[in-house]
Design a protein around this motif. Structure first.
Motif, PDB file in Angstrom:
ATOM      1  N   LEU A 207      -7.482  13.442  29.137  1.00  0.00           N
ATOM      2  CA  LEU A 207      -7.579  13.994  30.494  1.00  0.00           C
ATOM      3  C   LEU A 207      -6.255  13.967  31.241  1.00  0.00           C
ATOM      4  CD1 LEU A 207     -11.043  12.685  31.722  1.00  0.00           C
ATOM      5  CD2 LEU A 207     -10.269  15.057  31.775  1.00  0.00           C
ATOM      6  N   GLN A 208      -5.295  13.200  30.751  1.00  0.00           N
ATOM      7  CA  GLN A 208      -3.973  13.203  31.376  1.00  0.00           C
ATOM      8  C   GLN A 208      -3.212  14.491  31.076  1.00  0.00           C
ATOM      9  OE1 GLN A 208      -2.492   9.436  29.662  1.00  0.00           O
ATOM     10  NE2 GLN A 208      -2.614   8.536  31.692  1.00  0.00           N
ATOM     11  N   HIS A 209      -3.705  15.283  30.114  1.00  0.00           N
ATOM     12  CA  HIS A 209      -2.965  16.467  29.671  1.00  0.00           C
ATOM     13  C   HIS A 209      -3.711  17.785  29.853  1.00  0.00           C
ATOM     14  CE1 HIS A 209      -0.096  13.762  27.684  1.00  0.00           C
ATOM     15  NE2 HIS A 209      -1.147  13.089  27.234  1.00  0.00           N
ATOM     16  N   ILE A 210      -5.036  17.750  29.992  1.00  0.00           N
ATOM     17  CA  ILE A 210      -5.798  18.999  30.083  1.00  0.00           C
ATOM     18  C   ILE A 210      -6.705  18.959  31.302  1.00  0.00           C
ATOM     19  CG2 ILE A 210      -5.750  19.397  27.588  1.00  0.00           C
ATOM     20  CD1 ILE A 210      -8.618  18.367  27.447  1.00  0.00           C
ATOM     21  N   SER A 211      -7.263  20.112  31.642  1.00  0.00           N
ATOM     22  CA  SER A 211      -8.152  20.204  32.796  1.00  0.00           C
ATOM     23  C   SER A 211      -9.492  19.554  32.493  1.00  0.00           C
ATOM     24  CB  SER A 211      -8.374  21.675  33.172  1.00  0.00           C
ATOM     25  OG  SER A 211      -9.110  22.346  32.153  1.00  0.00           O
ATOM     26  N   ALA A 212     -10.204  19.194  33.563  1.00  0.00           N
ATOM     27  CA  ALA A 212     -11.533  18.604  33.397  1.00  0.00           C
ATOM     28  C   ALA A 212     -12.495  19.602  32.767  1.00  0.00           C
ATOM     29  CB  ALA A 212     -12.060  18.128  34.750  1.00  0.00           C
ATOM     30  N   SER A 213     -12.322  20.887  33.066  1.00  0.00           N
ATOM     31  CA  SER A 213     -13.208  21.910  32.510  1.00  0.00           C
ATOM     32  C   SER A 213     -13.071  22.004  31.000  1.00  0.00           C
ATOM     33  CB  SER A 213     -12.901  23.273  33.149  1.00  0.00           C
ATOM     34  OG  SER A 213     -13.046  23.227  34.551  1.00  0.00           O
TER      35      SER A 213
ATOM     36  N   GLY B 140      -3.610  16.787  24.410  1.00  0.00           N
ATOM     37  CA  GLY B 140      -4.794  16.436  25.185  1.00  0.00           C
ATOM     38  C   GLY B 140      -6.074  16.928  24.531  1.00  0.00           C
ATOM     39  N   ALA B 141      -6.050  18.172  24.042  1.00  0.00           N
ATOM     40  CA  ALA B 141      -7.233  18.719  23.374  1.00  0.00           C
ATOM     41  C   ALA B 141      -7.557  17.932  22.108  1.00  0.00           C
ATOM     42  CB  ALA B 141      -7.002  20.194  23.045  1.00  0.00           C
ATOM     43  N   LEU B 142      -6.523  17.527  21.370  1.00  0.00           N
ATOM     44  CA  LEU B 142      -6.735  16.762  20.144  1.00  0.00           C
ATOM     45  C   LEU B 142      -7.333  15.387  20.452  1.00  0.00           C
ATOM     46  CD1 LEU B 142      -6.317  16.749  17.067  1.00  0.00           C
ATOM     47  CD2 LEU B 142      -4.053  15.756  17.456  1.00  0.00           C
ATOM     48  N   LEU B 143      -6.859  14.748  21.513  1.00  0.00           N
ATOM     49  CA  LEU B 143      -7.385  13.437  21.887  1.00  0.00           C
ATOM     50  C   LEU B 143      -8.857  13.526  22.296  1.00  0.00           C
ATOM     51  CD1 LEU B 143      -4.326  12.097  23.912  1.00  0.00           C
ATOM     52  CD2 LEU B 143      -5.230  11.099  21.801  1.00  0.00           C
ATOM     53  N   VAL B 144      -9.200  14.537  23.096  1.00  0.00           N
ATOM     54  CA  VAL B 144     -10.589  14.689  23.528  1.00  0.00           C
ATOM     55  C   VAL B 144     -11.484  15.058  22.339  1.00  0.00           C
ATOM     56  CG1 VAL B 144     -12.161  15.967  25.036  1.00  0.00           C
ATOM     57  CG2 VAL B 144      -9.930  15.256  25.884  1.00  0.00           C
ATOM     58  N   PHE B 145     -10.958  15.881  21.424  1.00  0.00           N
ATOM     59  CA  PHE B 145     -11.720  16.196  20.217  1.00  0.00           C
ATOM     60  C   PHE B 145     -11.959  14.921  19.408  1.00  0.00           C
ATOM     61  CE2 PHE B 145     -12.188  17.551  15.791  1.00  0.00           C
ATOM     62  CZ  PHE B 145     -13.173  18.520  15.915  1.00  0.00           C
ATOM     63  N   GLY B 146     -10.948  14.043  19.335  1.00  0.00           N
ATOM     64  CA  GLY B 146     -11.131  12.755  18.670  1.00  0.00           C
ATOM     65  C   GLY B 146     -12.208  11.925  19.350  1.00  0.00           C
ATOM     66  N   SER B 147     -12.294  12.018  20.677  1.00  0.00           N
ATOM     67  CA  SER B 147     -13.342  11.327  21.416  1.00  0.00           C
ATOM     68  C   SER B 147     -14.716  11.850  21.016  1.00  0.00           C
ATOM     69  CB  SER B 147     -13.130  11.516  22.924  1.00  0.00           C
ATOM     70  OG  SER B 147     -14.233  11.044  23.662  1.00  0.00           O
TER      71      SER B 147
END
Length: 319
Positions: free
Chosen positions: A98-104, A168-175
């Protein structure tokens, strides 16, 4: 056969609880973004969230375990691993992203979770994938890619910005993947322990990991001194994050599942991405345009298609 008035009221309450829980979970990203504006990092956001939620999860685990047999050593080990994967690691990767991408975009990526559960079931358990499920996966991933491409374009396609969005997208995908592992691995245990007891125990374990990580990461600057020096708005947002975006949604979704069943509760939870879009527009000044709208509809369409498949998708992430 017509439903009794009591059954109708229970069903209506279930829908209200599922929707409120989905909105509460989706608000976590908005609250984290607001906390970042005060200069805190992902580790502090996670540490505060888990520190304040810990008493509630302890109470939840105690309440659900009253009169039940004591846990065996293998079950304790499984709960530790599930708590690490499903609630600690998934939450930390999400806050980092979330530090790198939008909440949406974050919310849309997390809604790929049912497709990841489907893939893990195919790879690890040998479950067959139906054509409808493949179509659902295609729709969901196309929607995320559409919004991802829009964010790249909106930031001018600069190399540094593009790299940040990709990270950021990669980190959230990892989540999402970490939580999918939790869902796949918890199936047998949740049947024996019950969902409320398992969530309470696994979340308590996750709180322990998160607090230990925070203390280890802040040792150089004195962790407790750092907490004392946080601005009042950060503490206020942390309370909202822990109680209204973590503990309360967990209970509301569990109560909704009791009234509606897991498939219908999961389907109702699809209001999550829409609420994130609206909250991001109102509180974060995030853009709302046809590209984001189209991507959201594709992701929601994919999740809806999965919910109607022979193996219903599990309830969306508890974040």
């Amino acid at each position: 056969m017509s439903r009794s008035p009591a059954a109708g009221r229970a069903r209506a309450a279930g829908f209200a609880l599922a929707m409120a829980g989905a909105v509460g979970f989706s608000g976590k990203a908005i609250v984290a973004k607001l906390m970042y504006r005060h200069g805190v990092d992902a580790l502090t956001v996670l540490g505060l969230r888990m520190l304040l939620a810990l008493p509630c999860f302890l109470l939840m685990a105690w309440w659900a375990g009253r009169g039940r047999p004591a846990l065996s050593r293998p079950d304790c080990l499984r709960i530790v691993l599930l708590g690490f994967s499903g609630y600690y690691l998934a939450s930390y990767l999400d806050f980092l992203g979330l530090q790198h991408i939008s909440a949406s975009l974050e919310r849309l990526i997390l809604y790929l979770n049912p497709t990841l559960v489907l893939l893990l079931g195919f790879l690890l358990l040998g479950r067959k994938v139906q054509p409808r499920q493949l179509l659902a996966m295609g729709l969901s991933y196309a929607g995320v890619l559409l919004v991802f491409g829009h964010e790249l374009q909106a930031r001018g396609l600069a190399a540094a910005e593009g790299s940040s969005i990709g990270l950021g997208a990669l980190l959230v995908f990892g989540s999402a993947l970490s939580y999918a592992v939790y869902l796949v691995a918890s199936g047998e245990l949740v049947q024996r322990l019950g969902s409320l007891r398992l969530v309470g125990l696994a979340s308590t374990v996750a709180c322990g990991f998160a607090i230990a990580h925070f203390l280890a990461g802040k040792l150089g600057g004195g962790p407790w001194a750092g907490l004392a020096g946080l601005p009042a708005p950060v503490w206020g947002l942390a309370v909202v994050n822990s109680l209204f975006c973590t503990v309360a949604p967990v209970l509301m979704v569990m109560m909704a599942v009791e009234r509606l069943g897991p498939a219908t509760a999961a389907h109702t939870g699809m209001v999550g991405p829409l609420s994130t879009l609206l909250l991001g527009l109102l509180l974060l000044d995030e853009a709302l345009n046809p590209w984001i709208g189209a991507g959201t509809l594709l992701v929601l369409g994919g999740v809806a298609l999965l919910a109607r498949s022979p193996r219903p998708a599990p309830t969306p992430p508890a974040d």
